[in-house]
Design an enzyme around this catalytic site. Structure first.
Site, PDB file in Angstrom:
ATOM      1  N   HIS A   1       0.845  -1.195   0.000  1.00  0.00           N
ATOM      2  CA  HIS A   1       0.000   0.000   0.000  1.00  0.00           C
ATOM      3  C   HIS A   1       0.878   1.241   0.000  1.00  0.00           C
ATOM      4  O   HIS A   1       1.877   1.308   0.726  1.00  0.00           O
ATOM      5  CB  HIS A   1      -0.911  -0.007   1.237  1.00  0.00           C
ATOM      6  CG  HIS A   1      -1.817   1.182   1.329  1.00  0.00           C
ATOM      7  ND1 HIS A   1      -1.706   2.130   2.316  1.00  0.00           N
ATOM      8  CD2 HIS A   1      -2.849   1.580   0.542  1.00  0.00           C
ATOM      9  CE1 HIS A   1      -2.636   3.065   2.148  1.00  0.00           C
ATOM     10  NE2 HIS A   1      -3.338   2.748   1.074  1.00  0.00           N
ATOM     11  N   SER A   2       0.534   2.201  -0.848  1.00  0.00           N
ATOM     12  CA  SER A   2       1.156   3.528  -0.846  1.00  0.00           C
ATOM     13  C   SER A   2       2.666   3.421  -1.035  1.00  0.00           C
ATOM     14  O   SER A   2       3.141   2.776  -1.967  1.00  0.00           O
ATOM     15  CB  SER A   2       0.794   4.249   0.456  1.00  0.00           C
ATOM     16  OG  SER A   2       1.167   5.598   0.423  1.00  0.00           O
ATOM     17  N   LEU A   3       3.440   4.045  -0.152  1.00  0.00           N
ATOM     18  CA  LEU A   3       4.901   4.040  -0.277  1.00  0.00           C
ATOM     19  C   LEU A   3       5.473   2.626  -0.181  1.00  0.00           C
ATOM     20  O   LEU A   3       6.552   2.348  -0.715  1.00  0.00           O
ATOM     21  CB  LEU A   3       5.518   4.926   0.804  1.00  0.00           C
ATOM     22  CG  LEU A   3       7.042   5.079   0.784  1.00  0.00           C
ATOM     23  CD1 LEU A   3       7.514   5.797  -0.474  1.00  0.00           C
ATOM     24  CD2 LEU A   3       7.519   5.820   2.032  1.00  0.00           C
TER      25      LEU A   3
END
Length: 606
Positions: free
Chosen positions: A273-275
């Site tokens: 998720h995300s970074l």
């Protein structure tokens, strides 16, 4: 034998080395709900029960006796608790009563009306669970494990990835029971918490943070600061090694507890998720900014060779090349003697089957690293299949952090809509492999728009939307009809956006074009099957080029019919964990091999 839920609690906290939480063995349960009593009360009742009835045999007609009421039976033993009391009418007929004032009054009134004490206010208790334990009471053998990697903000909300993974696991279990119950594949989701063990700068950033609006500053330091840490050459390696070591540790621990996993060819997927998507990608590919710096230096050297130089400059440049070459040879020899180097490619102890990115900014990082579209439709352009078999990019259409990956492989895919993820309750959806790519803008450079074309059709969630993408990087949510054609007036454009406010897609009616009439009016979309894009000819907006992606990578969640985009832009980035649509999507690809097995004849249609 431990129940499935108890096993998962042990497994979860053992992997994370978090605070130990005791798992108690239930003794006394409430009739009907079969919820266990509180530990303290349960222990007191168990002790009293053994003191009074130890050695006595249950009646052989136990099943029949259970159904008989206790009306008229006097209590043969009682136990007073702090807020309740327990009556034993027999060895297997035990009732719990509340000693609250209101309960006593209600009990007195009902008894005067002719009702028994047990039937009026008593709660039947059972010693032992409704189902007896057997040797077969154990979770099914795990054949596919999924490491769930968090992004930024874990320092601000420690343990959040554990809760998020639990939500994803629960939704996946529901989908698994509904659609994949007959398959041999059993998927287990394991959280990967890599942030809390990192030291980074210690408390240096906190010490230089001003006191005004401290709460907001602390929130940014605990979340957005992770992005700055990762772009820092000083701390980047620590983040990469932290996640790499945690992935390898969890895999080694899991295999030690489940030795049959590797023997039977168990598979591993990663959901980031995300970074976390960027860090996971760099771990798998071994990307390092030092290599990028070396490439830039090489490019500068090539540019120097192209310009005119004097004899003295050429002589000095040759000496510089010889010196650099000698330096590289010495560095290679030195690196060969060391166990690890700065630019060493991080190695995972397992092959990644599927890499799922959720709300991922990976495309932006790759673009800033110089990745440009190529001439091949293969995933190898950004992630070789020798490293990961399948790359899938999942995003919500209003997620401000998420970006598309497909236009980095083939440029013209910036004007091709991402694949719409099916709703989990869609009847007979078309398999993702059979969904043909369609243009975001199906018209061919129109110069004007008619009133009839500017009116949106009735919103419906049953068809794939047509979105606008005139240039790579535009918002994928501008789906007004006027913005699709690109030449409508401002008023018509606002009208189209107001219509689009209530739905991403619309059900269009088939229209037969007049003979000889060409253009946008003759290329109307035809009605489609539920959850699938249509299959019209090339002029209707479908890809009319032989150069296509080998596999689609970008997959987009569908917006709700009354969903506010402004509110979704705030909440969508963290809304992936409990989505049943995503759970079905993940399991569809992870159980794909079993679904294609012809022996699985009883599988429900997915």
């Amino acid at each position: 034998c431990l129940a499935d839920e108890e096993f998962k609690i042990y497994l979860l906290f053992d992997f994370l080395e978090a605070e130990k939480i005791p798992v108690m063995r239930g003794q006394w349960f409430i009739d009907g709900t079969w919820q266990p009593l509180e530990e303290e009360e349960s222990n007191l009742i168990e002790q009293e029960h053994l003191n009074r009835f130890k050695g006595q045999q249950l009646q052989e007609t136990f099943d029949m006796e259970v159904s008989k009421p206790v009306d008229g039976k006097e209590a043969i033993h009682s136990l007073k608790l702090s807020r309740n009391h327990v009556d034993w009418h027999s060895v297997d007929e035990v009732y719990l009563y509340s000693d609250a004032t209101t309960s006593k009054i209600a009990r007195t009134v009902t008894q005067k009306l002719g009702f028994s004490k047990a039937s009026s206010s008593g709660t039947r208790l059972h010693r032992g669970y409704v189902e007896e334990a057997t040797l077969e009471d154990k979770p099914p053998q795990t054949s596919h494990i999924v490491f769930v990697v968090h992004g930024i903000g874990q320092k601000m909300d420690q343990g959040r990835i554990i809760k998020n993974t639990a939500m994803m696991r629960d939704t996946a279990r529901k989908i698994e029971e509904k659609y994949f119950s007959n398959l041999a594949t059993h998927v287990e989701f394991l959280p990967v918490e890599w942030r809390s063990k990192l030291t980074l700068d210690g408390d240096t950033v906190d010490s230089i943070t001003p006191d005004k609006v401290r709460g907001l500053r602390d929130m940014l330091n605990s979340s957005a600061m992770d992005i700055m840490y990762y772009t820092s050459p000083l701390y980047r390696d620590e983040l990469v090694k932290g996640l790499q070591q945690e992935l390898n540790r969890l895999y080694t621990l899991f295999c030690s507890r489940n030795p049959e996993f590797e023997e039977k060819g168990g598979k591993v997927s990663i959901v980031s998720h995300s970074l976390g998507c960027v860090i996971t990608y760099d771990i798998m590919t071994g990307w390092n900014p030092v290599r990028l710096y070396e490439q830039l230096l090489q490019k500068e050297e090539e540019e120097l060779e192209d310009r005119w130089m004097s004899y003295e400059e050429q002589r000095l440049l040759e000496e510089l090349y010889i010196t650099k070459q000698r330096l590289r040879e010495i560095e290679e020899r030195l690196h060969g003697l060391k166990a690890s180097t700065v630019s060493k490619t991080p190695v995972l102890k397992f092959k990644v089957e599927n890499f799922f990115c959720m709300g991922s900014p990976l495309a932006v990082f790759l673009a800033l690293r110089g990745i440009r579209p190529g001439n091949s439709g293969s995933q190898d352009h950004i992630l070789p299949k020798t490293i990961c078999n399948r790359l899938l990019n999942i995003f919500h259409p209003t997620d401000p952090v998420a970006y598309r990956l497909e236009p980095l492989i083939l440029k013209h895919y910036s004007n091709i809509s991402p694949v719409q993820i099916h709703w989990y309750n869609t009847a007979n959806p078309l398999p993702y492999e059979h969904m043909k790519p369609s243009f975001l803008n199906p018209t061919k450079e129109p110069t004007s728009v008619t009133d009839s074309e500017s009116v949106s059709t009735i919103p419906s969630p049953t068809t794939s939307p047509v979105l606008v993408r005139r240039h790579y990087g535009e918002s994928i949510t501008n789906i007004g009809k006027a913005s699709i054609l690109g030449a409508a007036s401002i008023g018509k454009g606002l009208g189209g956006m107001l219509f689009s406010r209530f739905g991403r897609s619309s059900t269009t009616t088939s229209q037969t074009p007049e003979p000889g009439k060409e253009g946008a009016e003759g290329d109307e979309k035809k009605a489609t099957t539920v959850g699938t894009p249509p299959f019209p000819h090339s002029s209707s907006g479908f890809l009319d080029t032989p150069l296509e992606l080998e596999h689609r990578i970008d997959f987009e969640l569908r917006e709700g019919l009354v969903e506010s985009r402004y509110w979704s832009a705030v909440t969508s980035h963290t809304a992936y964990w409990s989505s049943l649509d995503i759970a079905l999507f993940l399991l569809t690809f992870m159980c794909k091999h079993d679904q294609e097995d012809p022996d699985k004849s009883n599988l429900d249609t997915i």
